[in-house]
Every structure is written in C-alpha cells, then in structure tokens.
Design a protein around this motif. Sequence first.
Motif, PDB file in Angstrom:
ATOM      1  N   GLU A  37       0.355  -1.137   0.545  1.00 48.19           N
ATOM      2  CA  GLU A  37       0.347  -0.171   0.065  1.00 48.19           C
ATOM      3  C   GLU A  37       0.447   1.327   0.004  1.00 48.19           C
ATOM      4  O   GLU A  37       0.418   2.409  -0.011  1.00 48.19           O
ATOM      5  N   SER A  38       2.252   0.659   0.441  1.00 46.74           N
ATOM      6  CA  SER A  38       2.916   2.319   0.351  1.00 46.74           C
ATOM      7  C   SER A  38       4.484   2.056  -0.146  1.00 46.74           C
ATOM      8  O   SER A  38       4.435   0.945   0.350  1.00 46.74           O
ATOM      9  N   TRP A  40       6.748   2.905   1.525  1.00 48.93           N
ATOM     10  CA  TRP A  40       7.755   2.450   2.700  1.00 48.93           C
ATOM     11  C   TRP A  40       6.915   0.633   2.825  1.00 48.93           C
ATOM     12  O   TRP A  40       7.858  -0.288   3.040  1.00 48.93           O
ATOM     13  N   ARG A  41       6.242   0.244   2.518  1.00 51.15           N
ATOM     14  CA  ARG A  41       5.642  -1.140   2.841  1.00 51.15           C
ATOM     15  C   ARG A  41       6.815  -1.667   1.215  1.00 51.15           C
ATOM     16  O   ARG A  41       7.233  -3.258   2.025  1.00 51.15           O
ATOM     17  N   ASP A 114       6.429  -3.918  12.197  1.00 49.01           N
ATOM     18  CA  ASP A 114       6.166  -3.151  12.131  1.00 49.01           C
ATOM     19  C   ASP A 114       4.981  -3.037  12.505  1.00 49.01           C
ATOM     20  O   ASP A 114       4.492  -1.239  12.690  1.00 49.01           O
ATOM     21  N   ARG A 115       3.566  -3.469  13.578  1.00 53.15           N
ATOM     22  CA  ARG A 115       2.388  -2.995  13.870  1.00 53.15           C
ATOM     23  C   ARG A 115       2.856  -4.216  15.210  1.00 53.15           C
ATOM     24  O   ARG A 115       2.664  -5.389  15.144  1.00 53.15           O
ATOM     25  N   VAL A 166      -0.892   1.435  14.476  1.00 51.75           N
ATOM     26  CA  VAL A 166       0.119   2.892  14.710  1.00 51.75           C
ATOM     27  C   VAL A 166      -0.834   3.900  13.698  1.00 51.75           C
ATOM     28  O   VAL A 166      -0.808   4.726  14.198  1.00 51.75           O
ATOM     29  N   ARG A 170      -0.277   6.540  16.558  1.00 51.63           N
ATOM     30  CA  ARG A 170       0.219   7.592  15.740  1.00 51.63           C
ATOM     31  C   ARG A 170      -1.082   8.437  15.813  1.00 51.63           C
ATOM     32  O   ARG A 170      -0.909  10.126  16.522  1.00 51.63           O
ATOM     33  N   PHE A 194      -3.593   4.459   4.636  1.00 49.98           N
ATOM     34  CA  PHE A 194      -2.332   4.864   4.221  1.00 49.98           C
ATOM     35  C   PHE A 194      -1.839   4.284   2.973  1.00 49.98           C
ATOM     36  O   PHE A 194      -0.682   4.578   2.625  1.00 49.98           O
ATOM     37  N   HIS A 221      -1.088  10.096   8.486  1.00 48.90           N
ATOM     38  CA  HIS A 221      -0.604   8.899   9.679  1.00 48.90           C
ATOM     39  C   HIS A 221       1.477   8.093   8.780  1.00 48.90           C
ATOM     40  O   HIS A 221       1.787   7.612   8.655  1.00 48.90           O
ATOM     41  N   ASN A 222       1.224   8.639   6.833  1.00 48.94           N
ATOM     42  CA  ASN A 222       2.009   7.780   6.439  1.00 48.94           C
ATOM     43  C   ASN A 222       2.908   9.278   4.919  1.00 48.94           C
ATOM     44  O   ASN A 222       1.997   9.773   4.965  1.00 48.94           O
ATOM     45  N   ASP A 250       7.358   7.778   7.826  1.00 51.04           N
ATOM     46  CA  ASP A 250       7.916   7.219   7.051  1.00 51.04           C
ATOM     47  C   ASP A 250       9.175   8.075   6.764  1.00 51.04           C
ATOM     48  O   ASP A 250      10.060   6.972   6.643  1.00 51.04           O
ATOM     49  N   LEU A 270      10.728   6.007  10.109  1.00 54.80           N
ATOM     50  CA  LEU A 270      10.446   4.666  10.161  1.00 54.80           C
ATOM     51  C   LEU A 270      11.171   4.042   9.720  1.00 54.80           C
ATOM     52  O   LEU A 270      11.390   3.970   8.240  1.00 54.80           O
TER      53      LEU A 270
HETATM   54  O1  AHR Z   1       3.057  -0.373  10.384  1.00 59.21           O
HETATM   55  C1  AHR Z   1       3.560   0.756   9.306  1.00 59.21           C
HETATM   56  C2  AHR Z   1       2.704   2.009   8.350  1.00 59.21           C
HETATM   57  O2  AHR Z   1       2.119   0.800   7.227  1.00 59.21           O
HETATM   58  C3  AHR Z   1       3.561   3.225   7.414  1.00 59.21           C
HETATM   59  O3  AHR Z   1       3.680   3.974   8.421  1.00 59.21           O
HETATM   60  C4  AHR Z   1       2.550   2.694   6.515  1.00 59.21           C
HETATM   61  O4  AHR Z   1       3.825   3.912   5.243  1.00 59.21           O
HETATM   62  C5  AHR Z   1       2.309   1.372   6.031  1.00 59.21           C
HETATM   63  O5  AHR Z   1       1.017   0.753   5.053  1.00 59.21           O
END
Ligand code: AHR
Length: 322
Positions: A37-38, A40-41, A114-115, A166, A170, A194, A221-222, A250, A270
């Motif tokens: 989705e991002s 970062w992911r 990460d979560r 998260v 956040r 996200f 949040h991201n 992120d 992150l």
């Molecule tokens: O769990 C981390 C978050 O999940 C990141 O900040 C975001 O970009 C991702 O989708």
Amino acid sequence: MGIRSVMLPAAIAATLCAGGVARAEGLTVGFSQIGSESGWRAAETTVTRQEAKKNGDTVKIADAQQKQENQIKAIRSFIAQGVDGIFLAPVVATGWTQVLTEAKDAKIPVILLDRDIDPADKALYLTAVTSDSVHEGQVAGDWLVKAVGSKPCNVVEIEGTVGASVAANRKKGFDDAVAKDPNIKIIRSETGDFTRSQGKQVMESFIKSVGGKNICAVYAHNDDMMIGAIQAMKEAGLKPGQDILTVSVDSVPDMFKAMMAHEANATVELTPDMAGPAFQALNAYKKSGTVPPKWIETKSTLHTSQDSDLQQIYDEKKNLGY
Ligand code: AHR
C-alpha cells in the motif's frame, strides 16, 4: 566439499564450506506481509529479502493485499509447511488469537513486524519489532506546535488503516502533543488507508468542505498519503509546505524530494529494516534458546525541510531498497 554433517541436531546442522569452515544452516521463514500500500511497505519487503539472503536464510513472502483473512490463510499455510518461524505484519490489531494459538501449538515462533496486536495475545508471539508509534505522533505534534508559534492553526488529519495499531497510536501521540497548544485545532480527521490515492481523495474532500484557505496544516499518518494530499493542494491552487504546513511519518525518498522542492515540511522516519532484528532474534532463539525481549524498538528520527542533509539521505534511501 559440500559435505553435510549428519552428526548435529537439525536446528544447528552445519554445512562444511569449501574452505572447511562450518556455517550454520539457514532457517526458512514465512512472512505474511500486508501488501504494497505504501512506498515504505514495498521497501520493507525488499529489505526482508535482502536480510534473508545476507544471513543464508530463506523467506517465503505472502502478500495479503491488505486483508486479514488472507493473512490468516497464509499463516495456516506456513504452519502446514512446517517453517522454522513466521513473521507477521498485522494489518489490524485484533482477531489473531485463534491462528496464533495454532502456530504456538505447532511450536512455530511468530515475530510481529512494524505493527502490534491486542496486548491480550502477548503470549502468542515471541517478540515484536516495531517503532514506538505513539512517540512518532508526539514527535510530529511537537514539531507542529513549534512551527505554528502563537498563531491559530486549523489542522486536518489523514489517518492510516482503521483498526491498525499504528493508526490509533499515531493519532493518540499527535492529539496529546497538540492538546498542549490552545491555538491548534484538529478540524477534520478521516482515513486514507495509508495509500497515496486515498490520501489525495481525502485532502480534496477537506479542501472542498472547509476551504483550502482555512487549513493551516495537514498531519498524515504516512508519507504516501501526504504525497497524495500535496497533489490535491497543488491542483486546488495552494502551495503545500508554504500556505499549508505538512508533517507525516515514514521518510520515504519521495518525501525528501518534496521537502527539497519546499512542498513539504517534516517527516518522522520509520526504518523499513524490521527484518534484520527479527532474523537475529529468531536465529538466536532457534539455535541457542535465547529468548528476546518482548519488544525490539526501532528508532524514530525527525527530518525537516530545514535540514542540510536531505539529498544525502535521499541517496542513501535509494540504495537501501526503496
Ligand atoms: O505499519 C507501518 C505503516 O504501514 C507505515 O507507516 C505505512 O506506510 C505502512 O503502510
């Protein structure tokens, strides 16, 4: 050459390399990843592959396309395959008790990446490699309080996935930080899941409902949602980073580009390297029984458009796997 020792127990079986040096045999890990989705992911997935290769371990990655039911199926499939360990990036915090009990009964250690999940399920995983996501929100809020000074400021917030630890954390950290300043008001808050596209849509609807001129800052949040929001602001004739302050989480390379272009103001970093500490913990646990701490915390660092090292960090991140 290439002779496998049959004298050692399986978990610490060694392979004799050409030079006669013993090397521990790698582990096989199943990774239930949320999706892509991002930015970062996607980087986290790349870094996980790199870390597995570096350590001589094998990782099987299942992309859940942001659905918990797919993650549960993937975990069951990893259990059936008899993997040495499971990494889980849980899309939401609740609903894991049954499947994680199945992993525990099969004696397969689970590491969260990460979560977090519901604290009631703490006994069902070995450790969690995560940042302090309440602190991330606090860092973002503290930055905004300073940046705003003594002016009144209407903030709009673009939240992460509903039910994700998260997103809740956040939000909490940011709310607590800005509550100290009576000039700052959060006037709208909605989820953008996200993703960049939903971040853009949510920002468009905020601009439509309250008017761009009445918004002083955006907290997302991201970074991906913020990149989408920046696009929406530009299309509405606003100057993000100047007319409207931005702060998000992120530190993806595109956010550094935006800060260098003066279209964004701040991001809380992150690390996408959750797998490095996770492989280390799993290897130590499987090979010598070392129980890791329940939480392996990763660092959160603030970067702003005022920093002098934006280009350098951008380059480093591009080399890392983004
Ligand atoms: O769990 C981390 C978050 O999940 C990141 O900040 C975001 O970009 C991702 O989708």
